[in-house]
Design a protein around this motif. Sequence first.
Motif, PDB file in Angstrom:
ATOM      1  N   TYR A  61     -29.792 -15.315 -32.774  1.00 41.09           N
ATOM      2  CA  TYR A  61     -29.478 -15.849 -31.447  1.00 41.09           C
ATOM      3  C   TYR A  61     -29.801 -17.339 -31.350  1.00 41.09           C
ATOM      4  O   TYR A  61     -29.029 -18.137 -30.780  1.00 41.09           O
ATOM      5  CB  TYR A  61     -30.255 -15.068 -30.383  1.00 41.09           C
ATOM      6  CG  TYR A  61     -29.580 -13.805 -29.938  1.00 41.09           C
ATOM      7  CD1 TYR A  61     -30.141 -12.561 -30.224  1.00 41.09           C
ATOM      8  CD2 TYR A  61     -28.372 -13.829 -29.240  1.00 41.09           C
ATOM      9  CE1 TYR A  61     -29.531 -11.384 -29.819  1.00 41.09           C
ATOM     10  CE2 TYR A  61     -27.755 -12.656 -28.838  1.00 41.09           C
ATOM     11  CZ  TYR A  61     -28.334 -11.439 -29.133  1.00 41.09           C
ATOM     12  OH  TYR A  61     -27.715 -10.306 -28.732  1.00 41.09           O
TER      13      TYR A  61
ATOM     14  N   ASP B 255     -26.153 -19.953 -20.154  1.00 41.85           N
ATOM     15  CA  ASP B 255     -26.965 -19.080 -19.286  1.00 41.85           C
ATOM     16  C   ASP B 255     -26.963 -17.640 -19.799  1.00 41.85           C
ATOM     17  O   ASP B 255     -28.016 -16.965 -19.807  1.00 41.85           O
ATOM     18  CB  ASP B 255     -26.422 -19.130 -17.854  1.00 41.85           C
ATOM     19  CG  ASP B 255     -26.660 -20.481 -17.207  1.00 41.85           C
ATOM     20  OD1 ASP B 255     -27.603 -21.183 -17.654  1.00 41.85           O
ATOM     21  OD2 ASP B 255     -25.907 -20.845 -16.281  1.00 41.85           O
ATOM     22  N   ARG B 256     -25.768 -17.159 -20.208  1.00 43.16           N
ATOM     23  CA  ARG B 256     -25.710 -15.794 -20.738  1.00 43.16           C
ATOM     24  C   ARG B 256     -26.562 -15.645 -22.000  1.00 43.16           C
ATOM     25  O   ARG B 256     -27.313 -14.653 -22.160  1.00 43.16           O
ATOM     26  CB  ARG B 256     -24.270 -15.409 -21.042  1.00 43.16           C
ATOM     27  CG  ARG B 256     -23.433 -15.123 -19.802  1.00 43.16           C
ATOM     28  CD  ARG B 256     -22.147 -14.414 -20.166  1.00 43.16           C
ATOM     29  NE  ARG B 256     -21.308 -15.253 -21.007  1.00 43.16           N
ATOM     30  CZ  ARG B 256     -20.419 -16.121 -20.532  1.00 43.16           C
ATOM     31  NH1 ARG B 256     -20.268 -16.259 -19.230  1.00 43.16           N
ATOM     32  NH2 ARG B 256     -19.682 -16.837 -21.360  1.00 43.16           N
TER      33      ARG B 256
ATOM     34  N   GLU C 124     -33.916 -13.937 -23.404  1.00 40.95           N
ATOM     35  CA  GLU C 124     -35.057 -13.472 -22.613  1.00 40.95           C
ATOM     36  C   GLU C 124     -35.151 -11.947 -22.646  1.00 40.95           C
ATOM     37  O   GLU C 124     -36.248 -11.384 -22.807  1.00 40.95           O
ATOM     38  CB  GLU C 124     -34.925 -13.972 -21.175  1.00 40.95           C
ATOM     39  CG  GLU C 124     -35.086 -15.489 -21.048  1.00 40.95           C
ATOM     40  CD  GLU C 124     -34.860 -15.945 -19.623  1.00 40.95           C
ATOM     41  OE1 GLU C 124     -34.472 -15.111 -18.778  1.00 40.95           O
ATOM     42  OE2 GLU C 124     -35.060 -17.159 -19.359  1.00 40.95           O
ATOM     43  N   ASP C 125     -33.978 -11.300 -22.504  1.00 43.49           N
ATOM     44  CA  ASP C 125     -33.998  -9.833 -22.566  1.00 43.49           C
ATOM     45  C   ASP C 125     -34.462  -9.345 -23.936  1.00 43.49           C
ATOM     46  O   ASP C 125     -35.227  -8.372 -24.052  1.00 43.49           O
ATOM     47  CB  ASP C 125     -32.613  -9.271 -22.252  1.00 43.49           C
ATOM     48  CG  ASP C 125     -32.186  -9.584 -20.821  1.00 43.49           C
ATOM     49  OD1 ASP C 125     -33.085  -9.839 -19.992  1.00 43.49           O
ATOM     50  OD2 ASP C 125     -30.966  -9.571 -20.553  1.00 43.49           O
ATOM     51  N   THR C 126     -33.987 -10.028 -24.980  1.00 40.13           N
ATOM     52  CA  THR C 126     -34.387  -9.633 -26.333  1.00 40.13           C
ATOM     53  C   THR C 126     -35.884  -9.810 -26.535  1.00 40.13           C
ATOM     54  O   THR C 126     -36.557  -8.973 -27.161  1.00 40.13           O
ATOM     55  CB  THR C 126     -33.607 -10.464 -27.363  1.00 40.13           C
ATOM     56  OG1 THR C 126     -32.202 -10.324 -27.128  1.00 40.13           O
ATOM     57  CG2 THR C 126     -33.912 -10.000 -28.774  1.00 40.13           C
TER      58      THR C 126
ATOM     59  N   ARG D 130     -29.132 -17.461 -22.830  1.00 40.51           N
ATOM     60  CA  ARG D 130     -30.541 -17.565 -22.454  1.00 40.51           C
ATOM     61  C   ARG D 130     -31.052 -16.238 -21.891  1.00 40.51           C
ATOM     62  O   ARG D 130     -32.154 -15.773 -22.238  1.00 40.51           O
ATOM     63  CB  ARG D 130     -30.712 -18.680 -21.428  1.00 40.51           C
ATOM     64  CG  ARG D 130     -32.171 -18.964 -21.067  1.00 40.51           C
ATOM     65  CD  ARG D 130     -32.247 -20.091 -20.081  1.00 40.51           C
ATOM     66  NE  ARG D 130     -31.545 -19.721 -18.849  1.00 40.51           N
ATOM     67  CZ  ARG D 130     -31.304 -20.579 -17.846  1.00 40.51           C
ATOM     68  NH1 ARG D 130     -31.685 -21.826 -17.956  1.00 40.51           N
ATOM     69  NH2 ARG D 130     -30.672 -20.170 -16.773  1.00 40.51           N
ATOM     70  N   HIS D 131     -30.202 -15.626 -21.023  1.00 47.20           N
ATOM     71  CA  HIS D 131     -30.605 -14.326 -20.485  1.00 47.20           C
ATOM     72  C   HIS D 131     -30.716 -13.278 -21.592  1.00 47.20           C
ATOM     73  O   HIS D 131     -31.644 -12.437 -21.582  1.00 47.20           O
ATOM     74  CB  HIS D 131     -29.607 -13.862 -19.429  1.00 47.20           C
ATOM     75  CG  HIS D 131     -29.631 -14.698 -18.186  1.00 47.20           C
ATOM     76  ND1 HIS D 131     -30.796 -15.110 -17.571  1.00 47.20           N
ATOM     77  CD2 HIS D 131     -28.604 -15.225 -17.447  1.00 47.20           C
ATOM     78  CE1 HIS D 131     -30.516 -15.829 -16.507  1.00 47.20           C
ATOM     79  NE2 HIS D 131     -29.189 -15.932 -16.412  1.00 47.20           N
ATOM     80  N   ASN D 132     -29.760 -13.332 -22.546  1.00 45.13           N
ATOM     81  CA  ASN D 132     -29.839 -12.380 -23.665  1.00 45.13           C
ATOM     82  C   ASN D 132     -31.102 -12.581 -24.483  1.00 45.13           C
ATOM     83  O   ASN D 132     -31.754 -11.617 -24.919  1.00 45.13           O
ATOM     84  CB  ASN D 132     -28.605 -12.516 -24.552  1.00 45.13           C
ATOM     85  CG  ASN D 132     -27.338 -12.044 -23.856  1.00 45.13           C
ATOM     86  OD1 ASN D 132     -27.405 -11.181 -22.981  1.00 45.13           O
ATOM     87  ND2 ASN D 132     -26.201 -12.591 -24.225  1.00 45.13           N
TER      88      ASN D 132
ATOM     89  N   GLN E 114     -38.160  -9.755 -24.180  1.00 40.96           N
ATOM     90  CA  GLN E 114     -38.864  -8.727 -23.418  1.00 40.96           C
ATOM     91  C   GLN E 114     -38.799  -7.375 -24.132  1.00 40.96           C
ATOM     92  O   GLN E 114     -39.803  -6.633 -24.223  1.00 40.96           O
ATOM     93  CB  GLN E 114     -38.244  -8.620 -22.014  1.00 40.96           C
ATOM     94  CG  GLN E 114     -38.451  -9.846 -21.152  1.00 40.96           C
ATOM     95  CD  GLN E 114     -39.927 -10.061 -20.811  1.00 40.96           C
ATOM     96  OE1 GLN E 114     -40.706  -9.095 -20.712  1.00 40.96           O
ATOM     97  NE2 GLN E 114     -40.316 -11.320 -20.648  1.00 40.96           N
TER      98      GLN E 114
END
Length: 309
Positions: free
Chosen positions: A192, A118-119, A125-127, A121-123, A129
């Motif tokens: 990543y 999850d972390r 997604e943030d990258t 995936r969030h990273n 964006q």
Amino acid sequence: MANIKILMANKYGIKPAVVKDGIHYPVTSMENKLRKLMTDKQLLIDVLKELYRDLCLNDGFQWFIQFLAQSRIDERRLQMSEDEVARNRAKFKELRKQLRTQRNNQKSTLYEFEGNFDRLRHNIEDTEQIGIFKTVYHIKWQRSRREQFMQSITDVQDESAHSIRYFKDKLLAENRVHNELEHWNTVVINEYLMEIEKTMSKYDRDVEAMDLQIRTKKSELNRMIDEREARRRLIVQHEEEMEAWMKFKDDRAAEKLYKMIMLQSALIVQAWWRGLLVRQQLGPFRPKKEKAKPKTTVSTAKPEKKTEE
């Protein structure tokens, strides 16, 4: 698929257990209690019979002493079997504890992996964006700068060629910087993704290793249960063979004693009968009468029958 218990029984020569009408009676059932009561009663009757026979024939308690010794041996074997059962139960509990521990470790590993996933995936997604924002910003910034430069060129057409080359070189440098930034964002995203693939492959390997260990433990547990069952059946078979052998020895000794007693009795009766014939002068020991005229007289006496010994 063949039954492993039947194959083990055939390998070690163990007879299969006989089941009454295909029903297994539990230990606490009334049928089992009645059968145990009848067995104890029959055992007491047999012991009394053999003890009475030994007293009558041998005037001693030799058979009873042997029976007590065999009973002690059977009790020791039963105690050894109970100890083995207790040890197997302890091993079974330990294996179940290890299985629960392994399952908990697997769950904790799975939860940790899900958190890491999850972390990541969030990273990502943030990258993504941030990359989108940076790309949009650079595009708009480049467009605005290009418009500014074009307007400046239009406004200052009379400037020298040196100024034009200077601004063109600056635009090329800014484009190069923009391309380098895009390339850097692409490299970061690829790194990543590679890290995610490595984590997923590691998770798959760990899950396969845990499944293999669980299957190994299960197969070892089944093998221990099969060995225990085979040893129990072998002990039962040995006990039955020992009982049959002891019965055969007792019957053979009784038959030999009976034959010896009958032979001695026959010898005593025969000696008494011979002595009686000799004392009473009967049968072949009867005195013969002398004949006066054996030539003129005809013997009319019937031949005597020999007395059977």
